[in-house]
Design an enzyme around this catalytic site. Structure first.
Site, mmCIF file in Angstrom:
data_model
loop_
_atom_site.group_PDB
_atom_site.id
_atom_site.type_symbol
_atom_site.label_atom_id
_atom_site.label_comp_id
_atom_site.label_asym_id
_atom_site.label_seq_id
_atom_site.Cartn_x
_atom_site.Cartn_y
_atom_site.Cartn_z
ATOM 1 N N CYS A 140 0.878 -1.173 0.000
ATOM 2 C CA CYS A 140 0.000 0.000 0.000
ATOM 3 C C CYS A 140 0.915 1.224 0.000
ATOM 4 C CB CYS A 140 -0.840 -0.045 1.272
ATOM 5 S SG CYS A 140 -1.851 1.422 1.532
ATOM 6 N N CYS A 150 -0.653 3.577 -6.596
ATOM 7 C CA CYS A 150 -1.617 3.072 -5.600
ATOM 8 C C CYS A 150 -1.882 1.659 -6.073
ATOM 9 C CB CYS A 150 -2.894 3.900 -5.604
ATOM 10 S SG CYS A 150 -4.258 3.098 -4.721
HETATM 11 N N1 DGL Z 1 -3.898 0.619 -2.168
HETATM 12 C C1 DGL Z 1 -3.480 1.700 -1.402
HETATM 13 C C2 DGL Z 1 -2.293 2.441 -1.969
HETATM 14 O O1 DGL Z 1 -1.454 1.820 -2.615
HETATM 15 C C3 DGL Z 1 -4.460 2.494 -0.617
HETATM 16 C C4 DGL Z 1 -5.699 3.016 -1.228
HETATM 17 C C5 DGL Z 1 -6.540 3.649 -0.138
HETATM 18 O O2 DGL Z 1 -6.859 2.954 0.824
HETATM 19 O O3 DGL Z 1 -6.860 4.845 -0.275
HETATM 20 O O4 DGL Z 1 -2.127 3.622 -1.774
#
Ligand code: DGL
Length: 283
Positions: free
Chosen positions: A70, A206
């Protein structure tokens, strides 16, 4: 023992899939904090707390190493956790554990330089500026981690981040493809307007966005190279494990999928991306 993979939701599956491909015999526990997703619009302190809680849950499941799949958690919380929490936590649980992120390997892939190597010669004449577009959450954009760390290493790379505030939750909620395409088109157009031309290369910064990589490819000029964060991360984790035998990834090929939200089957978008049914256990 096992490798833990953590994300606010289904996005980390994009990293998990590459990890499994490179380390097929390792045991994996994937944790989605779906009760609290999305992270991208939350204040920093909250992201730090949620990320720490996710790591603790994965360590309690027997993981030695946790990968923050993440960008938001890695950008906002990782350094804090490594400096102020992990040293005492290790002593308390009495075994070696660690947390790694996905931004370092992505920056290494984007700059073509190992992390330790910062630019030796600043102020040299730049023959050609390489414009790198990064699509990410609002929290990742606000952290400015990509701009700061890439600028330390390469003065010929100009970074432009485009925050896409509702995209991760739309992906998480299995929004119709046409809606996702519209949102992605408008973010690509907005970034292009700000730069004054399309980026030379792009990063889906993301992990959720990788699930819609085909829509980003369609919105960007044909052939725009995408730096593949999941692959860069999986390669870095494999190398790290070969240098750190104290972290045991296990060898039974076990896969567990946990969620802080509702257990059961995942949405169609996630399952199509994964290539089969995906059942999450509620924690
Ligand atoms: N998948 C996550 C990232 O890489 C987070 C997305 C979120 O929860 O806003 O930033």
């Amino acid at each position: 023992m096992a490798i833990g993979v953590f994300d606010s939701g289904i996005g980390g599956l994009s990293v998990h899939r590459e990890l499994v491909g490179r380390l097929p015999d390792a045991n994996f526990v994937y944790l989605a904090d779906q009760a609290m997703t999305p992270y991208g619009g939350r204040p920093g302190e909250e992201i730090v707390k949620l990320t720490r809680a996710g790591c603790e849950r994965l360590f309690a499941q027997g993981c030695d190493l946790v990968i923050l799949a993440c960008n938001t958690a890695a950008a906002v919380a990782l350094r804090r956790l490594q400096q102020t929490w992990l040293p005492d936590y290790r002593k308390r649980i009495g075994r070696p554990v660690n947390v790694l992120g996905i931004i370092v390997p992505t920056i290494e892939a984007a700059t073509g330089l190992p992390w330790e190597q910062e630019a030796a010669h600043r102020g040299e004449k730049i023959e050609r500026l390489d414009v790198l577009g990064i699509f990410c959450t609002a929290a990742t954009a606000a952290s400015r981690v990509y701009e700061i760390e890439i600028d330390k290493r390469r003065q010929d790379v100009a970074v432009f981040c485009e925050a896409c505030p509702s995209l991760a939750s739309a992906i998480e909620a299995d929004a119709p493809r046409a809606d996702l395409a519209r949102a992605i088109d408008s973010h690509v157009a907005s970034l292009t307007r700000r730069i004054g031309r399309p980026p030379d290369r792009a990063i889906l910064g993301c992990t959720h966005y990788e699930i819609t990589a085909d829509l980003f490819r369609a919105a960007l000029p044909p052939g725009t190279p995408l730096i593949h964060q999941p692959d860069a991360t999986a390669a870095a984790v494999q190398l790290y494990l070969s240098r750190h035998p104290e972290y045991d990834p296990g060898q039974d090929g076990e896969r567990r999928f946990l969620t802080t939200g509702q257990g059961g089957r995942q949405n169609g978008l996630a399952e199509r991306f994964w290539g089969g049914p995906l059942t999450f256990e509620a924690l």
